[in-house]
Scaffold this motif. Structure first.
Motif, short mmCIF file in Angstrom:
data_model
loop_
_atom_site.label_atom_id
_atom_site.label_comp_id
_atom_site.label_asym_id
_atom_site.label_seq_id
_atom_site.Cartn_x
_atom_site.Cartn_y
_atom_site.Cartn_z
N TRP A 1 0.83 -1.21 0.00
CA TRP A 1 0.00 0.00 0.00
C TRP A 1 0.86 1.26 0.00
O TRP A 1 0.68 2.16 -0.82
CB TRP A 1 -0.93 0.02 1.22
CG TRP A 1 -2.21 -0.71 1.01
CD1 TRP A 1 -2.51 -1.98 1.45
CD2 TRP A 1 -3.39 -0.24 0.34
NE1 TRP A 1 -3.79 -2.31 1.08
CE2 TRP A 1 -4.36 -1.26 0.41
CE3 TRP A 1 -3.71 0.95 -0.30
CZ2 TRP A 1 -5.62 -1.13 -0.15
CZ3 TRP A 1 -4.98 1.08 -0.86
CH2 TRP A 1 -5.91 0.06 -0.79
N PRO B 1 -8.88 -2.47 3.37
CA PRO B 1 -8.53 -1.58 2.26
C PRO B 1 -8.91 -0.11 2.48
O PRO B 1 -8.12 0.78 2.15
CB PRO B 1 -9.30 -2.18 1.07
CG PRO B 1 -9.42 -3.63 1.40
CD PRO B 1 -9.58 -3.67 2.90
N MET C 1 -6.36 1.35 4.96
CA MET C 1 -5.03 1.41 4.36
C MET C 1 -4.96 2.48 3.26
O MET C 1 -3.95 3.16 3.13
CB MET C 1 -4.62 0.04 3.79
CG MET C 1 -4.32 -1.00 4.87
SD MET C 1 -3.07 -0.49 6.08
CE MET C 1 -1.65 -0.22 5.04
N LEU C 2 -6.04 2.65 2.52
CA LEU C 2 -6.08 3.68 1.48
C LEU C 2 -5.90 5.07 2.10
O LEU C 2 -5.11 5.87 1.62
CB LEU C 2 -7.40 3.62 0.71
CG LEU C 2 -7.62 4.71 -0.33
CD1 LEU C 2 -6.59 4.60 -1.46
CD2 LEU C 2 -9.03 4.63 -0.91
N ALA D 1 -2.31 5.38 3.24
CA ALA D 1 -1.40 5.46 2.09
C ALA D 1 -1.45 6.83 1.44
O ALA D 1 -0.41 7.40 1.09
CB ALA D 1 -1.73 4.36 1.08
#
Length: 187
Positions: A42, A102, A105-106, A109
């Motif tokens: 990521w 996700p 983490m997005l 990131a």
């Protein structure tokens, strides 16, 4: 910009992701190679993508600012580095979140790679070939994030602020170097 400078830049830029990876490692109940690779992927992907996007943005309006692009590069790197140095001295905001979902983490990131977007703009102003920096930044961030998860699980938050401090100082020094070279003070 040579390979050594690009590598130093990649390490400095990766320090935010490294620090967050340490927190992830601390928060995960069990760290596996897979969980460390997920975090590394990521962060590495976004740290590589953002300078590329910034580069394309920067080349779009480069012709309008070539007379003072070295000042912009200096200011952007000083701001990015200064922000990292300041964050190194801020108190922790509670227990870290160990989720690798996700959506979470997005957000992390993107948050840790905004600096890379500004760097991409800076590299466009400096007319640096973008391929090597993007690959080195992405790979360096992947490796440091992977290691950060593992280290965080072993050592905890002890090195988080130090990583942010070192990364910030490195970026500020690179900005000063760019400015001094463009002004003819450094050869």
């Amino acid at each position: 910009m040579g390979i050594a400078e690009t590598m130093i830049l990649a390490v400095g830029l990766s320090m935010d992701a490294f620090a967050v990876s340490i927190c992830k490692g601390l928060a995960l109940p069990k760290v596996t190679a897979r969980s460390a690779a997920v975090v590394g992927a990521w962060f590495g992907a976004f740290q590589g993508l953002m300078p590329l996007l910034g580069y394309f943005l920067g080349t779009s309006f480069q012709r309008y600012i070539t007379a003072f692009d070295h000042w912009i590069a200096f200011v952007l790197l000083a701001i990015i580095g200064g922000k990292m140095v300041a964050e190194a001295f801020e108190p922790e905001e509670g227990p870290p979140d160990g989720s690798l979902a996700p959506g979470k983490m997005l957000v992390l990131a993107v948050a840790t790679s905004i600096d890379a977007l500004a760097l991409g703009i800076t590299l466009a102003f400096l007319q640096v070939e973008i391929a090597l920096p993007v690959v080195l930044i992405a790979c360096t961030t992947f490796v440091l994030s992977f290691l950060g998860v593992r280290l965080g699980n072993v050592f905890g938050l002890r090195y988080k602020s130090k990583a942010e401090l070192v990364g910030g100082v490195v970026l500020i020094l690179l900005g000063v170097k760019i400015l001094l070279e463009h002004l003819g003070i450094l050869g």
